[in-house]
Design a protein around this motif. Structure first.
Motif, PDB file in Angstrom:
ATOM      1  N   CYS A 201      -1.009  -4.753  13.985  1.00 42.89           N
ATOM      2  CA  CYS A 201       0.847  -3.019  14.771  1.00 42.89           C
ATOM      3  C   CYS A 201       0.678  -3.232  15.499  1.00 42.89           C
ATOM      4  O   CYS A 201       0.042  -3.823  16.638  1.00 42.89           O
ATOM      5  CB  CYS A 201      -0.164  -2.082  13.855  1.00 42.89           C
ATOM      6  SG  CYS A 201      -0.650  -2.460  11.859  1.00 42.89           S
ATOM      7  N   LYS A 202       1.962  -2.667  16.337  1.00 39.48           N
ATOM      8  CA  LYS A 202       2.294  -2.214  18.109  1.00 39.48           C
ATOM      9  C   LYS A 202       1.622  -1.118  18.520  1.00 39.48           C
ATOM     10  O   LYS A 202       1.011  -1.128  19.094  1.00 39.48           O
ATOM     11  CB  LYS A 202       3.713  -2.203  17.518  1.00 39.48           C
ATOM     12  CG  LYS A 202       4.910  -3.079  17.160  1.00 39.48           C
ATOM     13  CD  LYS A 202       6.160  -2.252  17.034  1.00 39.48           C
ATOM     14  CE  LYS A 202       7.612  -4.096  17.022  1.00 39.48           C
ATOM     15  NZ  LYS A 202       9.063  -2.541  16.883  1.00 39.48           N
ATOM     16  N   ASP A 203       0.989  -0.578  17.291  1.00 37.31           N
ATOM     17  CA  ASP A 203      -0.529   0.712  17.812  1.00 37.31           C
ATOM     18  C   ASP A 203      -0.970   0.794  16.783  1.00 37.31           C
ATOM     19  O   ASP A 203      -0.919   0.913  15.652  1.00 37.31           O
ATOM     20  CB  ASP A 203       0.636   1.962  18.234  1.00 37.31           C
ATOM     21  CG  ASP A 203       0.036   2.961  19.048  1.00 37.31           C
ATOM     22  OD1 ASP A 203      -1.021   1.942  20.291  1.00 37.31           O
ATOM     23  OD2 ASP A 203       0.030   4.195  19.127  1.00 37.31           O
ATOM     24  N   VAL A 204      -2.511   0.929  17.185  1.00 43.63           N
ATOM     25  CA  VAL A 204      -2.840   1.332  16.746  1.00 43.63           C
ATOM     26  C   VAL A 204      -3.951   2.877  17.131  1.00 43.63           C
ATOM     27  O   VAL A 204      -4.051   3.187  18.016  1.00 43.63           O
ATOM     28  CB  VAL A 204      -4.821   0.436  16.762  1.00 43.63           C
ATOM     29  CG1 VAL A 204      -3.595  -1.108  16.158  1.00 43.63           C
ATOM     30  CG2 VAL A 204      -5.455   0.383  17.637  1.00 43.63           C
ATOM     31  N   THR A 205      -4.504   3.655  16.008  1.00 39.27           N
ATOM     32  CA  THR A 205      -4.646   5.015  15.946  1.00 39.27           C
ATOM     33  C   THR A 205      -6.554   4.790  14.980  1.00 39.27           C
ATOM     34  O   THR A 205      -6.596   4.386  14.170  1.00 39.27           O
ATOM     35  CB  THR A 205      -4.034   6.042  16.068  1.00 39.27           C
ATOM     36  OG1 THR A 205      -3.468   6.428  14.994  1.00 39.27           O
ATOM     37  CG2 THR A 205      -2.678   5.533  16.720  1.00 39.27           C
TER      38      THR A 205
ATOM     39  N   ILE B 269       0.763  -0.893   0.025  1.00 42.07           N
ATOM     40  CA  ILE B 269       0.248   0.413   0.063  1.00 42.07           C
ATOM     41  C   ILE B 269       0.768   1.043   0.298  1.00 42.07           C
ATOM     42  O   ILE B 269       1.491   1.492   0.748  1.00 42.07           O
ATOM     43  CB  ILE B 269      -1.094  -0.027   1.882  1.00 42.07           C
ATOM     44  CG1 ILE B 269      -1.566  -1.025   1.478  1.00 42.07           C
ATOM     45  CG2 ILE B 269      -2.074   0.669   1.079  1.00 42.07           C
ATOM     46  CD1 ILE B 269      -2.962  -1.292  -0.099  1.00 42.07           C
ATOM     47  N   ASP B 270       1.164   2.321  -0.710  1.00 41.91           N
ATOM     48  CA  ASP B 270       1.413   3.320  -1.243  1.00 41.91           C
ATOM     49  C   ASP B 270       3.140   3.010  -0.812  1.00 41.91           C
ATOM     50  O   ASP B 270       3.923   4.072  -0.553  1.00 41.91           O
ATOM     51  CB  ASP B 270       1.289   4.413  -0.230  1.00 41.91           C
ATOM     52  CG  ASP B 270      -0.319   4.807  -0.624  1.00 41.91           C
ATOM     53  OD1 ASP B 270      -0.686   4.561  -1.612  1.00 41.91           O
ATOM     54  OD2 ASP B 270      -1.126   5.427   0.581  1.00 41.91           O
ATOM     55  N   GLY B 271       3.683   1.637  -1.316  1.00 39.16           N
ATOM     56  CA  GLY B 271       4.838   1.703  -1.460  1.00 39.16           C
ATOM     57  C   GLY B 271       5.647   0.814  -0.278  1.00 39.16           C
ATOM     58  O   GLY B 271       6.388   0.488  -0.418  1.00 39.16           O
ATOM     59  N   GLU B 272       4.203   1.187   0.110  1.00 31.85           N
ATOM     60  CA  GLU B 272       4.986  -0.202   1.760  1.00 31.85           C
ATOM     61  C   GLU B 272       4.896  -1.787   1.873  1.00 31.85           C
ATOM     62  O   GLU B 272       2.767  -1.579   1.710  1.00 31.85           O
ATOM     63  CB  GLU B 272       4.721   1.051   2.946  1.00 31.85           C
ATOM     64  CG  GLU B 272       4.859   0.509   4.456  1.00 31.85           C
ATOM     65  CD  GLU B 272       4.857   1.102   5.530  1.00 31.85           C
ATOM     66  OE1 GLU B 272       5.264   1.118   6.927  1.00 31.85           O
ATOM     67  OE2 GLU B 272       4.111   2.312   5.026  1.00 31.85           O
ATOM     68  N   ASN B 273       5.370  -2.498   2.424  1.00 34.09           N
ATOM     69  CA  ASN B 273       4.355  -3.709   2.695  1.00 34.09           C
ATOM     70  C   ASN B 273       3.747  -3.620   4.359  1.00 34.09           C
ATOM     71  O   ASN B 273       4.278  -3.264   5.060  1.00 34.09           O
ATOM     72  CB  ASN B 273       5.729  -4.804   2.278  1.00 34.09           C
ATOM     73  CG  ASN B 273       6.100  -4.660   1.341  1.00 34.09           C
ATOM     74  OD1 ASN B 273       6.089  -4.057   0.158  1.00 34.09           O
ATOM     75  ND2 ASN B 273       6.861  -5.350   1.148  1.00 34.09           N
ATOM     76  N   PHE B 274       2.758  -5.032   4.125  1.00 29.94           N
ATOM     77  CA  PHE B 274       2.222  -4.976   5.307  1.00 29.94           C
ATOM     78  C   PHE B 274       1.904  -7.010   5.393  1.00 29.94           C
ATOM     79  O   PHE B 274       1.521  -6.935   4.032  1.00 29.94           O
ATOM     80  CB  PHE B 274       1.261  -4.225   5.063  1.00 29.94           C
ATOM     81  CG  PHE B 274       0.525  -2.859   5.639  1.00 29.94           C
ATOM     82  CD1 PHE B 274       1.629  -2.044   6.608  1.00 29.94           C
ATOM     83  CD2 PHE B 274       0.831  -1.838   3.985  1.00 29.94           C
ATOM     84  CE1 PHE B 274       1.443  -1.032   6.911  1.00 29.94           C
ATOM     85  CE2 PHE B 274       0.978  -0.384   4.873  1.00 29.94           C
ATOM     86  CZ  PHE B 274       1.757   0.191   5.983  1.00 29.94           C
ATOM     87  N   ALA B 275       2.170  -6.951   5.907  1.00 25.14           N
ATOM     88  CA  ALA B 275       1.761  -8.290   5.979  1.00 25.14           C
ATOM     89  C   ALA B 275      -0.235  -8.834   6.753  1.00 25.14           C
ATOM     90  O   ALA B 275      -0.525  -8.251   8.049  1.00 25.14           O
ATOM     91  CB  ALA B 275       2.401  -8.824   7.332  1.00 25.14           C
ATOM     92  N   VAL B 276      -0.872  -9.191   6.115  1.00 24.84           N
ATOM     93  CA  VAL B 276      -2.272  -9.114   6.044  1.00 24.84           C
ATOM     94  C   VAL B 276      -2.957 -10.588   6.231  1.00 24.84           C
ATOM     95  O   VAL B 276      -2.056 -11.353   5.771  1.00 24.84           O
ATOM     96  CB  VAL B 276      -3.146  -8.602   5.473  1.00 24.84           C
ATOM     97  CG1 VAL B 276      -2.734  -6.741   5.287  1.00 24.84           C
ATOM     98  CG2 VAL B 276      -2.811  -8.886   3.929  1.00 24.84           C
ATOM     99  N   THR B 277      -3.733 -11.041   7.644  1.00 24.62           N
ATOM    100  CA  THR B 277      -4.196 -12.268   7.069  1.00 24.62           C
ATOM    101  C   THR B 277      -5.945 -11.952   6.990  1.00 24.62           C
ATOM    102  O   THR B 277      -6.247 -11.277   7.291  1.00 24.62           O
ATOM    103  CB  THR B 277      -4.323 -12.883   8.610  1.00 24.62           C
ATOM    104  OG1 THR B 277      -2.492 -13.177   8.915  1.00 24.62           O
ATOM    105  CG2 THR B 277      -5.002 -14.429   9.324  1.00 24.62           C
TER     106      THR B 277
END
Length: 293
Positions: A175-179, A154-162
């Motif tokens: 994530c370590k923190d959620v907002t 997403i927007d050039g950044e990798n995320f691990a999703v389940t």
């Protein structure tokens, strides 16, 4: 509620479950057909009654089973909603349609078992059904597989999703923190990503300990949401699958806290409370707008 609502044919009834509010429309009392356009208008918080969606029912089939239709505020139909099911169950009791503490509802996402644990507190446990990580059943594009810790960019950044389905589709990020700000930024981009042909609900999850998680929610067709029953289930299931949480989890959201219990055979239960807000009639001018929009 103090009186049997079946005696008065209100146009609508509004409830909330942990800040997730729905309008119940009973087709026996309000006969104007719901369309995508007038659903959007009713749910509009500035121009309509304002809600996170509409619960249309009860509808009885030939076997006297109770069916429920769930509509998002953008007019699309949802398969299932944990908060919506609990709210609708409270309406059925308020309106005198059911008197038992256990009954079943039919939804687009499958049958739901409902247990009223405490009528005074309006506390319900609902069987959200079996869950699956199967890409074809969620659905997720690509080869047939279980979607566990899979990369998405997403927007050039990798995320691990389940990703999983509990009768409706979900994408979970740990994530370590959620907002709220983060889920508002990334949620719509994941919801409409080409990986998800039917769009998808998004949960950002912070694991507090093995029995507590915190989530922020972006709901398909609704946007940022204070709470969601099916999202709570999906977040707890994904956290357990990744060995970050146990089978019994409290899910903390902006709107409140629910309990999720993961049982054998990939079956999940959701427990939480409901609050009535108000009931009433659409003004005649607004009703004409609903009929002609």
């Amino acid at each position: 509620m103090e009186q049997n609502l079946a005696k008065i044919k209100y146009d609508f009834h509004k409830y909330n479950a942990m800040g997730n509010d729905y309008i119940v429309i009973d087709p026996a009392h309000y006969t104007t057909p719901l369309t995508e356009e007038n659903t959007v208008l009713i749910c509009d918080r500035n121009k309509g009654a304002g809600s996170d969606g509409i619960l249309l029912g009860p509808v009885f089939d030939d076997d006297k089973k109770i069916s429920l239709k769930i509509f998002n505020p953008d007019g699309s139909e949802a398969e299932k909603s944990g908060n919506g099911v609990r709210i609708f169950s409270q309406y059925l009791i308020d309106a005198g349609y059911v008197s038992d503490d256990r009954f079943c509802l039919q939804t687009l996402g499958g049958e739901v078992d409902v247990f009223c644990l405490d009528q005074q507190e309006k506390k319900y446990k609902v069987g959200m059904g079996q869950y699956t990580f199967n890409s074809e059943k969620i659905p997720v594009a690509g080869d047939h597989r279980d979607v566990i810790s899979e990369e998405i960019i997403i927007d050039g950044e990798n995320f691990a999703v389940t990703c999983l389905s509990v009768g409706n589709p979900h994408c979970v990020l740990i994530c370590k923190d959620v907002t709220p700000q983060f889920v508002k930024e990334i949620g719509p981009k994941i919801e409409t990503n080409k990986m998800f042909p039917n769009r998808i609900n998004v949960q950002i999850v912070q694991v507090i300990d093995r029995n507590n998680i915190k989530i922020e929610i972006w709901e398909r067709g609704a946007g940022y949401t204070l709470s969601s029953g099916s999202s709570s289930c999906a977040a707890a299931i994904a956290s357990h699958k990744l060995n970050l949480a146990d089978k019994d989890v409290k899910v903390h959201m902006q709107g409140g806290t629910v309990e999720v219990n993961i049982e054998a055979n990939d079956y999940v239960y959701l427990t939480g409370t409901v609050k009535p807000v108000f009931r009433g009639f659409f003004d005649s001018e607004f009703q004409r707008e609903l009929e002609n929009v």
